[in-house]
Each structure stands twice: as structure tokens, then as C-alpha cells.
Design a protein around this motif. Structure first.
Motif, PDB file in Angstrom:
ATOM      1  N   PRO A 216       0.818  -1.223   0.000  1.00 26.11           N
ATOM      2  CA  PRO A 216       0.000   0.000   0.000  1.00 26.11           C
ATOM      3  C   PRO A 216       0.848   1.268   0.000  1.00 26.11           C
ATOM      4  O   PRO A 216       1.978   1.271   0.492  1.00 26.11           O
ATOM      5  N   LEU A 217       0.264   2.330  -0.538  1.00 28.90           N
ATOM      6  CA  LEU A 217       0.968   3.611  -0.572  1.00 28.90           C
ATOM      7  C   LEU A 217       1.084   4.237   0.806  1.00 28.90           C
ATOM      8  O   LEU A 217       2.051   4.923   1.090  1.00 28.90           O
ATOM      9  N   GLY A 218       0.067   4.058   1.642  1.00 30.30           N
ATOM     10  CA  GLY A 218       0.129   4.635   2.987  1.00 30.30           C
ATOM     11  C   GLY A 218      -1.084   5.485   3.286  1.00 30.30           C
ATOM     12  O   GLY A 218      -2.137   4.975   3.632  1.00 30.30           O
ATOM     13  N   VAL A 219      -0.924   6.797   3.112  1.00 34.20           N
ATOM     14  CA  VAL A 219      -2.018   7.738   3.401  1.00 34.20           C
ATOM     15  C   VAL A 219      -2.291   8.563   2.146  1.00 34.20           C
ATOM     16  O   VAL A 219      -1.395   9.226   1.626  1.00 34.20           O
ATOM     17  N   ILE A 220      -3.526   8.499   1.680  1.00 31.54           N
ATOM     18  CA  ILE A 220      -3.910   9.198   0.451  1.00 31.54           C
ATOM     19  C   ILE A 220      -4.893  10.314   0.802  1.00 31.54           C
ATOM     20  O   ILE A 220      -5.790  10.129   1.619  1.00 31.54           O
ATOM     21  N   GLY A 221      -4.667  11.470   0.209  1.00 27.83           N
ATOM     22  CA  GLY A 221      -5.603  12.589   0.369  1.00 27.83           C
ATOM     23  C   GLY A 221      -6.407  12.761  -0.905  1.00 27.83           C
ATOM     24  O   GLY A 221      -5.839  12.824  -1.991  1.00 27.83           O
ATOM     25  N   MET A 222      -7.715  12.812  -0.772  1.00 25.54           N
ATOM     26  CA  MET A 222      -8.582  12.940  -1.955  1.00 25.54           C
ATOM     27  C   MET A 222      -9.317  14.268  -1.845  1.00 25.54           C
ATOM     28  O   MET A 222      -9.992  14.536  -0.850  1.00 25.54           O
ATOM     29  N   ILE A 223      -9.151  15.088  -2.869  1.00 27.96           N
ATOM     30  CA  ILE A 223      -9.794  16.406  -2.898  1.00 27.96           C
ATOM     31  C   ILE A 223     -10.735  16.405  -4.090  1.00 27.96           C
ATOM     32  O   ILE A 223     -10.295  16.196  -5.223  1.00 27.96           O
ATOM     33  N   PHE A 224     -12.026  16.597  -3.846  1.00 31.23           N
ATOM     34  CA  PHE A 224     -12.981  16.466  -4.946  1.00 31.23           C
ATOM     35  C   PHE A 224     -14.083  17.502  -4.828  1.00 31.23           C
ATOM     36  O   PHE A 224     -14.278  18.124  -3.784  1.00 31.23           O
ATOM     37  N   GLU A 225     -14.763  17.680  -5.951  1.00 32.00           N
ATOM     38  CA  GLU A 225     -15.824  18.674  -5.982  1.00 32.00           C
ATOM     39  C   GLU A 225     -17.102  18.109  -5.349  1.00 32.00           C
ATOM     40  O   GLU A 225     -17.102  16.983  -4.847  1.00 32.00           O
ATOM     41  N   SER A 226     -18.144  18.869  -5.383  1.00 30.07           N
ATOM     42  CA  SER A 226     -19.359  18.507  -4.634  1.00 30.07           C
ATOM     43  C   SER A 226     -20.154  17.411  -5.329  1.00 30.07           C
ATOM     44  O   SER A 226     -21.245  17.648  -5.852  1.00 30.07           O
ATOM     45  N   ARG A 227     -19.584  16.230  -5.329  1.00 24.81           N
ATOM     46  CA  ARG A 227     -20.160  15.070  -5.964  1.00 24.81           C
ATOM     47  C   ARG A 227     -20.034  13.930  -4.956  1.00 24.81           C
ATOM     48  O   ARG A 227     -18.999  13.237  -4.909  1.00 24.81           O
ATOM     49  N   PRO A 228     -21.036  13.759  -4.107  1.00 22.32           N
ATOM     50  CA  PRO A 228     -20.850  12.921  -2.914  1.00 22.32           C
ATOM     51  C   PRO A 228     -20.439  11.480  -3.210  1.00 22.32           C
ATOM     52  O   PRO A 228     -19.705  10.879  -2.424  1.00 22.32           O
ATOM     53  N   ASN A 229     -20.880  10.931  -4.330  1.00 21.63           N
ATOM     54  CA  ASN A 229     -20.563   9.522  -4.582  1.00 21.63           C
ATOM     55  C   ASN A 229     -19.058   9.277  -4.706  1.00 21.63           C
ATOM     56  O   ASN A 229     -18.588   8.166  -4.468  1.00 21.63           O
ATOM     57  N   VAL A 230     -18.292  10.321  -5.059  1.00 15.60           N
ATOM     58  CA  VAL A 230     -16.832  10.169  -5.139  1.00 15.60           C
ATOM     59  C   VAL A 230     -16.270   9.732  -3.789  1.00 15.60           C
ATOM     60  O   VAL A 230     -15.299   8.971  -3.716  1.00 15.60           O
ATOM     61  N   ALA A 231     -16.896  10.195  -2.704  1.00 15.75           N
ATOM     62  CA  ALA A 231     -16.400   9.828  -1.372  1.00 15.75           C
ATOM     63  C   ALA A 231     -16.438   8.318  -1.188  1.00 15.75           C
ATOM     64  O   ALA A 231     -15.466   7.708  -0.716  1.00 15.75           O
ATOM     65  N   ALA A 232     -17.550   7.701  -1.559  1.00 16.88           N
ATOM     66  CA  ALA A 232     -17.675   6.248  -1.374  1.00 16.88           C
ATOM     67  C   ALA A 232     -16.734   5.501  -2.309  1.00 16.88           C
ATOM     68  O   ALA A 232     -16.025   4.571  -1.894  1.00 16.88           O
ATOM     69  N   ASP A 233     -16.706   5.893  -3.583  1.00 22.09           N
ATOM     70  CA  ASP A 233     -15.841   5.214  -4.561  1.00 22.09           C
ATOM     71  C   ASP A 233     -14.376   5.277  -4.145  1.00 22.09           C
ATOM     72  O   ASP A 233     -13.660   4.277  -4.139  1.00 22.09           O
ATOM     73  N   ALA A 234     -13.914   6.481  -3.834  1.00 24.75           N
ATOM     74  CA  ALA A 234     -12.491   6.677  -3.535  1.00 24.75           C
ATOM     75  C   ALA A 234     -12.115   5.965  -2.249  1.00 24.75           C
ATOM     76  O   ALA A 234     -11.064   5.320  -2.170  1.00 24.75           O
ATOM     77  N   ALA A 235     -12.966   6.067  -1.235  1.00 24.87           N
ATOM     78  CA  ALA A 235     -12.654   5.415   0.039  1.00 24.87           C
ATOM     79  C   ALA A 235     -12.584   3.906  -0.152  1.00 24.87           C
ATOM     80  O   ALA A 235     -11.706   3.238   0.406  1.00 24.87           O
TER      81      ALA A 235
ATOM     82  N   GLY B 162     -12.947  19.768 -11.744  1.00 26.36           N
ATOM     83  CA  GLY B 162     -12.658  20.584 -12.919  1.00 26.36           C
ATOM     84  C   GLY B 162     -11.211  21.034 -12.957  1.00 26.36           C
ATOM     85  O   GLY B 162     -10.427  20.826 -12.027  1.00 26.36           O
ATOM     86  N   LYS B 163     -10.906  21.669 -14.088  1.00 27.76           N
ATOM     87  CA  LYS B 163      -9.537  22.085 -14.353  1.00 27.76           C
ATOM     88  C   LYS B 163      -9.002  23.044 -13.292  1.00 27.76           C
ATOM     89  O   LYS B 163      -7.831  22.963 -12.916  1.00 27.76           O
ATOM     90  N   SER B 164      -9.844  23.937 -12.789  1.00 28.85           N
ATOM     91  CA  SER B 164      -9.330  24.924 -11.840  1.00 28.85           C
ATOM     92  C   SER B 164      -8.950  24.240 -10.530  1.00 28.85           C
ATOM     93  O   SER B 164      -7.925  24.572  -9.925  1.00 28.85           O
ATOM     94  N   LEU B 165      -9.762  23.287 -10.091  1.00 32.62           N
ATOM     95  CA  LEU B 165      -9.419  22.535  -8.880  1.00 32.62           C
ATOM     96  C   LEU B 165      -8.096  21.790  -9.079  1.00 32.62           C
ATOM     97  O   LEU B 165      -7.183  21.876  -8.246  1.00 32.62           O
ATOM     98  N   VAL B 166      -8.001  21.065 -10.189  1.00 27.90           N
ATOM     99  CA  VAL B 166      -6.810  20.245 -10.410  1.00 27.90           C
ATOM    100  C   VAL B 166      -5.575  21.129 -10.566  1.00 27.90           C
ATOM    101  O   VAL B 166      -4.511  20.833 -10.008  1.00 27.90           O
ATOM    102  N   ASN B 167      -5.732  22.237 -11.276  1.00 29.75           N
ATOM    103  CA  ASN B 167      -4.578  23.118 -11.449  1.00 29.75           C
ATOM    104  C   ASN B 167      -4.130  23.741 -10.131  1.00 29.75           C
ATOM    105  O   ASN B 167      -2.935  23.925  -9.898  1.00 29.75           O
ATOM    106  N   ARG B 168      -5.088  24.059  -9.262  1.00 29.66           N
ATOM    107  CA  ARG B 168      -4.696  24.587  -7.951  1.00 29.66           C
ATOM    108  C   ARG B 168      -3.885  23.528  -7.206  1.00 29.66           C
ATOM    109  O   ARG B 168      -2.836  23.825  -6.621  1.00 29.66           O
ATOM    110  N   VAL B 169      -4.366  22.302  -7.232  1.00 27.93           N
ATOM    111  CA  VAL B 169      -3.660  21.226  -6.524  1.00 27.93           C
ATOM    112  C   VAL B 169      -2.260  21.041  -7.105  1.00 27.93           C
ATOM    113  O   VAL B 169      -1.269  20.962  -6.370  1.00 27.93           O
ATOM    114  N   LEU B 170      -2.172  20.998  -8.448  1.00 25.20           N
ATOM    115  CA  LEU B 170      -0.863  20.798  -9.078  1.00 25.20           C
ATOM    116  C   LEU B 170       0.086  21.955  -8.758  1.00 25.20           C
ATOM    117  O   LEU B 170       1.279  21.762  -8.562  1.00 25.20           O
ATOM    118  N   ALA B 171      -0.454  23.161  -8.697  1.00 26.03           N
ATOM    119  CA  ALA B 171       0.403  24.328  -8.472  1.00 26.03           C
ATOM    120  C   ALA B 171       0.877  24.409  -7.030  1.00 26.03           C
ATOM    121  O   ALA B 171       1.989  24.850  -6.763  1.00 26.03           O
TER     122      ALA B 171
END
Lengths: 413, 413
Positions: free
Chosen positions: A111-130, A202-211
Motif C-alpha cells: 500500500p501507498l500509505g495515506v492518500i488525500g482525496m480532494i474532490f468537488e461537490s459530488r458525494p458519490n466520489v467519497a464512497a468510490d475513492a474510500a 474541474g480544471k481549476s481545482l486540479v490546477n490549484r492542486v498541481l500548483a
């Protein structure tokens, strides 16, 4: 930063237990969480209604992504059951060899260890990612868009029930404690505490994270995908593939944004392709060479060719063979997914070998860039970086590896 | 930033050519560069003498690392020939499978693109790193310590001769244009221009890179390695392995810094181990339980257990079995390399499975953590992060991959 330090430390401790958990334990947590989601439909709907009521000014698309329905809750639960049914990616023997001195070297998925997931207001992503992270043996810290705070909280309650029933630590799955934006910044700065950040949105979220991230990131900022119709394409196949690649789903990152068409066939094939897509409601932005064939097409600017429309708009450029296609793609592509349609194997090989993209397809729709379609069972996203994983990120890509070396007293001397 | 933008853009263009170069072309460049190094011994020695003369106040160790001799130049040339003889890592078919819909999915090794190498004043690193990156199909930008500027420049001239003879672009291998420290900062900030930074040198250099880089980094900041001698260890094997693990070479990152010894055998085995190492000139820092057995041992503080000595000093702690060893390692280890000496397979399995380190060894010296010893032919360094590569980084780890998907007109529909 104190909050994230506390959360990540708890996650790290939980991850040590989770990394050693048997498959049956992880699967029990997933199926129990699925059952909890099904049982909690009223509570989930109520939490979601409160989220929706608290944010009356959302766009229709935003509102749709935020909305939970009984069938969407069932889909989340089914997703958890599906992930439980996938093979355990942890502990796989990736390779093994013996050195001349007798040392046996094994490379083993871990396993990688500890993963941080940052997502937009789409609740099902929480269940899928977890669920994916749990199965891959990593703890996760979820930070959803603030409009979904109550919905994600209600889903989290169900996931915790699953962990509790399987006897796994609660801290395996955590959510942001509040909607304060500073928490995202703290996650991005948590080098050494969080091993990997995955942004989804979206792109703005991902670009903020990448930056901003001081932590490794797996992400795609953009899916500016091209379909190149070669001079040796089967016209019927080209029409079928382009219609799917552009119009099947407009908003997925593997959707084609630009048609590149070989000058050798453009005069007769471009009108057919444009006619097909126009009939499906598509609009166009075309270069001068395409407009010389179909003058009614609106003119494309360089900005258009650099735009990921995620909408019923197709850029069109006439190019000179594979070299012309590759040159356009190198200028405007996002190293995500590119396709060629041709019956000429040499052209296909030149195209595929000439790409720098994560995924190159020959005679298939760009919309196949998907973890499920790749046979990964599920995906947490697509990666367009060059390190660690590229393309669909499934359970295997959520793992790292380590070496185990077995000797009989060898020294280097 | 202008300098790095220009260098990285040129590198990117060169990398496109290099990525498609045949193995024979890359090998020709390497062997020609090796010949050029051998032919340029006088020029290399003169450049190195000028470097040494310009920096009279160096420590003996620093001076030694900076110094070129005819035999060191020959070793550099041989290193290039050796890398030419290794298999080409680019284009390897990593896996292939067919989906139920007939799509054939292939995962193929591909160069990373543009690599930035930041290293201390040790000129031979320039030749080694450039050769590995060239063979792996990536362009490299080298920035060595400023005291080595002339030496690295002279080596670079030879590498360029190799590229020219093979007809490869000069920009495949570039060096920093001056000794200005700002160039390092620009490299670290060159997100999107440089794909990977590899720092090689002391902890302060690596930590600066890890702290500042906006580009992915493969590195190890520290090799705080432990050898755990279990209660079921063969005493003779334990003595042989510990002496090698600690004393064979003191300054390599895989050297053992701390001996953990099982309380079950410490009373009789610890005196033998300490006696062996004392005879080799080693000094000690011991915890209270070890000092209860050998009162003459100097006391260890927590800071000592957290110190990578890279010197003839060994920390010692008496622990209770595998669990005690793992708990100490989790607290003080650097996730680099850890070894257990035992005849008990269950203990070995518990130890290896309980580690988070890149490399775990059973009955072998920690100094085996090395690309050559792993069979990689050569290494550019060791990685202790969790993404992309862990442990020795050789040609295969310097590659990324991409997918090629071959269809017959499939659409998702």
C-alpha cells in the motif's frame, strides 16, 4: 495545519494495521458499508436535501452532480460490492529473480500509505475513492466540495459502520472536519504526512492542486484528446468511431475534442463526418483547410484548438498524414488519449510510437480511456503525469512496492 | 528562469528524437564518449587541477571527491561502456492483455523525457548520470557543485563528442551554464519543463531539493539502516553480516547505523559483536539495556538513534523480538533498508512483512542495497519515496510507460 497533522498521524497508524489486513477483512468492511448505505437511504436523502437547500443558487449541472437519489445511493452500494469482488492488489509478487551470489530478490506490491482525496461537490466520489483506497490498503482523508458537506458526512457514517463491523480502525477513512478552505491548503502542504494527493474535479481545482501541492499528485488537469482519421481509414469505421469518441458522453476526459483528418481523404470524408455529428447536435470550429472543403464551418482559432470543450463542439484540422497529426498533437495535446483510425499498419505504428500521451488507440474510440474498460474493475481517476502511473488509476496503480531480499549469510566483502 | 526555460525546451525537443533512437545509436554515443574521455585525459586532468587550485580550503574528503585521476577517468569510461552493454529499457512490453470486446491493451516502457540532475562536486557523477539517462532515452540537464565546474565542463565536452558521432542532438546532455546558485532554484521550479529531478549528495542538498522542488523528485534524504539480530540468529552469521553491514564502507547510504539485538541472545552475543567491531575501529552508542550487559559502552540518546553517522559509530539497542525491532525501526528508520538475521522463518516473515522500508533483507548485509547488486547494471541513486520507484534506481526505473490499445473499430456505445 494542526488538524491535518492530527488526521494524518491517525491515518498513518491506521494504515499500518490496514496494510497488514487480510483480504477477507477489507472485503467485509466494504460489503458492510454497502449494506449500511442501503439501510441509511432516508438519512442520506435528508442530509443531501439539507445540502441542496443550503445552496439555492447552483447551476443545473452543479445541482445534478450534488444530488443523491435512491438509485444513485444503490449505485454507490453496488460500487462497494464490486470493489470487494476485485482481487486484492496488496502482496502481489511483481517479480522475483536470483542473483549469482544466491540472493533471491522479490518485488512485492504494497500500500501507498495515506492518500488525500480532494474532490468537488459530488458525494458519490467519497464512497468510490474510500472503497478503492481501503481495498488497496491505504488510509484516506476525504475533502469534498463544501456544498456536499452534509452528504459526505452521512456517507462517511456508513463507511465507518463498515470499518467497525470488520474490526478495522476508524481512522482508515476520515473526512475534513469542516468546510474551511484552509484544510485543503494544509493537505497540499502535508509533505511526509500524506503520501499522495488525488484531485478529482474541474480544471481549476486540479490546477490549484498541481500548483500548490508539496505532496506527490496523481491527476489529469485536462483531457484534450484527438482522433486522427488517416488517409487509409475505413470510412464507415471512422464515422462510427468519431461519433462515439465525441458524442457518447460529452463531459468525460476521454472525449475527443479535435478531429484531425488527413488531406488525402478530407474532401470526401470530412463532409460525411461533419454531417453525422451535426445530426447529433454537434457544433464545429474548423481550420482554413477544412473550411476550404466546407465553407459553412465556423473558423477555429489557436485558442479553440487548445480548448477542452467538454461539450458538443468539435475542433477540426486538416493535416498531412501521420506527421502532420503528431505535430498538431504535440502542440495542443494534453498527453492524455489520442486515437488513429486507419487500415494501414505502418501508419498506425508510426502514430502510436510517435505519441507522448498516456494512451494511444488504433481503430477504437478515445472514450475507452477508462479503468473499467481497461479491465481494472474500477478507477479513482486518470493520470497524465509521467511518474508512477499514467492513464487509468485502479487498484494496482494505488499501490507502491518494496523489495524483500532473502540470503543465506551473504556479505558484500 | 529564462536560462532553464531555454535549456529545458531544447532538451524537450532533443528528447523526442532520443526517445525514438535505436539502441545501436545510443550505444554508439556511449562508446564514442568513453573513447573521448580516454583520449582527453590531459584536458580532464588540467580542468580538474584548475578546479582544485581555485578552491584551496576544501576538507580532505571534499577534495578527494572532487579529484580526478587517470584511473578514475578510466573508470568513468568503463562505466559508459558498461551502460552501452546493458539491454535497452525503452520499448519493453511490460504487459499485454485482451479485453472481452477484443481490444488488445499493451503497456510499453517509454522514456521519462527531461531529467534534471543536481549533484555535489563529484565530477564522475556527470558521466554516470548522463550515460544512464541517455540509455533510458531521456535528455538530462546536469548541475554539479560549483567547485567542479571546469571538470564537469571537460567531461561534458567528451559526452558531446559521443552524441555528435552518433548523430544525436547536442541538447540531449546539457550542463548548467554557470555556477550561479539561482540555476538550481530555477531547475526546482521548472514544473512542466523538467519531468524529474534527481539530487545526489549529502542530506542538506537532498533536503533542499525535497523542500523546494515543484517537480517530482526521486531521492533518499537519509539511509538510517538497521540490522536486527534475532534470538534465533546463527551467531557466526550475525557476526559476519554485522561487520560487513557496518564497516565494509562507512559512507554508503546502505551502511547499518544501528544494531538491534534480541534480548534473548544479547547477554552472550552482544559482547562478541561489539568485540568484532571494536577490533575494526568502531565506536558505539548504546541504550541502557545494552549498557547493562557491557557497562563500558557510551550511552546513546534519542538523537544518536536518529543519526545517520556515515562513520565508524554504531548505535546499539536491545529489543524484545521482532515486534521490538519493528517498533524501534518505525520510530527511527528512514524507510531505506533494514535487515534481520535469523534462522527462524516465521520471525523473518514477520519482520519483512512488518517493514515499510524500500528494501528488507533476511540474512544478508544492508550494504546490498545497490543497483549493481540488484542486477540493474548501474544505478543513478536510491529512492526512499513511495511513488514511482523505491530502492535502487536503474535504467528500468528511469522509464515511464504508456498504453497502446489496438482495436478493430470498437466503440463504447
Amino acid at each position: 495545519m494542526d488538524q491535518i497533522t492530527a488526521a494524518a498521524s491517525a491515518a498513518r497508524t491506521a494504515a499500518v494495521t490496514l496494510a497488514r489486513a487480510e483480504r477477507v477483512t477489507k472485503d467485509a468492511a466494504l460489503t458492510a458499508a454497502a449494506a449500511a448505505l442501503r439501510a441509511a437511504k432516508p438519512e442520506l436523502m435528508a442530509a443531501n436535501a439539507a445540502d441542496l437547500a443550503a445552496a439555492p443558487d447552483l447551476t443545473a449541472a452543479f445541482r445534478d452532480r450534488l444530488t443523491l437519489t435512491p438509485s444513485r445511493i444503490e449505485a454507490m452500494a453496488t460500487g462497494l460490492d464490486d470493489i470487494a469482488a476485485l482481487p486484492d492488489p496488496v502482496g502481489r509478487l511483481l517479480s522475483e529473480w536470483t542473483r549469482p551470489n544466491g540472493l533471491v530478490i522479490r518485488r512485492i506490491a504494497q500500500p501507498l500509505g495515506v492518500i488525500g482525496m480532494i474532490f468537488e461537490s459530488r458525494p458519490n466520489v467519497a464512497a468510490d475513492a474510500a472503497a478503492l483506497c481501503l481495498k488497496a490498503g491505504s488510509a484516506i482523508i476525504l475533502r469534498g466540495g463544501r456544498e456536499s458537506f452534509r452528504s459526505v458526512g452521512a456517507i462517511h457514517t456508513c463507511l465507518l459502520q463498515g470499518l467497525a463491523e470488520a474490526g478495522l480502525p476508524e481512522a482508515c477513512i476520515q473526512i475534513a472536519p469542516d468546510t474551511d478552505r484552509a484544510f485543503v491548503g494544509s493537505m497540499l502542504a502535508a509533505s511526509g504526512l500524506i503520501d499522495l494527493i488525488i484531485p478529482r474535479g474541474g480544471k481549476s481545482l486540479v490546477n490549484r492542486v498541481l500548483a500548490e501541492a508539496r505532496v506527490p499528485v496523481l491527476a489529469h488537469a485536462e483531457g484534450l484528446c484527438h482522433t486522427y482519421v488517416d488517409g487509409a481509414a475505413d470510412p464507415a469505421m471512422a464515422r462510427k468511431i468519431l461519433a462515439d469518441a465525441k458524442m457518447r458522453r460529452l463531459t468525460v476526459c476521454g472525449a475527443t475534442e479535435t478531429l484531425l483528418i488527413d488531406a488525402r481523404v478530407a474532401p470526401f470524408l470530412l463532409p460525411l463526418l461533419v454531417g453525422d455529428l451535426a445530426a447529433l447536435g454537434c457544433d464545429f470550429r474548423a481550420d482554413a483547410r477544412a473550411r476550404a472543403i466546407i465553407p459553412a464551418l465556423p473558423a477555429a482559432t489557436d485558442d479553440d484548438f487548445a480548448t477542452e470543450w467538454l461539450d458538443a463542439i468539435l475542433n477540426i484540422a486538416v493535416v498531412d498524414g501521420v506527421a502532420g497529426a503528431l505535430s498538431h498533437i504535440r502542440r495542443f495535446g494534453s498527453e492524455h488519449t489520442e486515437a488513429i483510425v486507419t487500415e494501414d499498419e505502418a501508419a498506425a505504428t508510426a502514430f502510436l510510437d510517435g505519441l507522448d500521451a498516456a494512451v494511444g488507440l488504433w481503430n477504437a474510440s478515445t472514450q475507452f480511456c477508462d479503468g473499467g474498460e481497461f479491465g481494472f474493475g474500477a478507477e479513482i481517476g486518470i493520470a497524465t503525469g509521467r511518474l508512477h502511473a499514467r492513464g487509468p488509476v485502479g487498484l494496482e496503480q494505488l499501490c507502491t512496492f518494496r523489495y524483500q531480499v532473502v540470503g543465506t549469510g551473504q556479505v558484500r566483502g
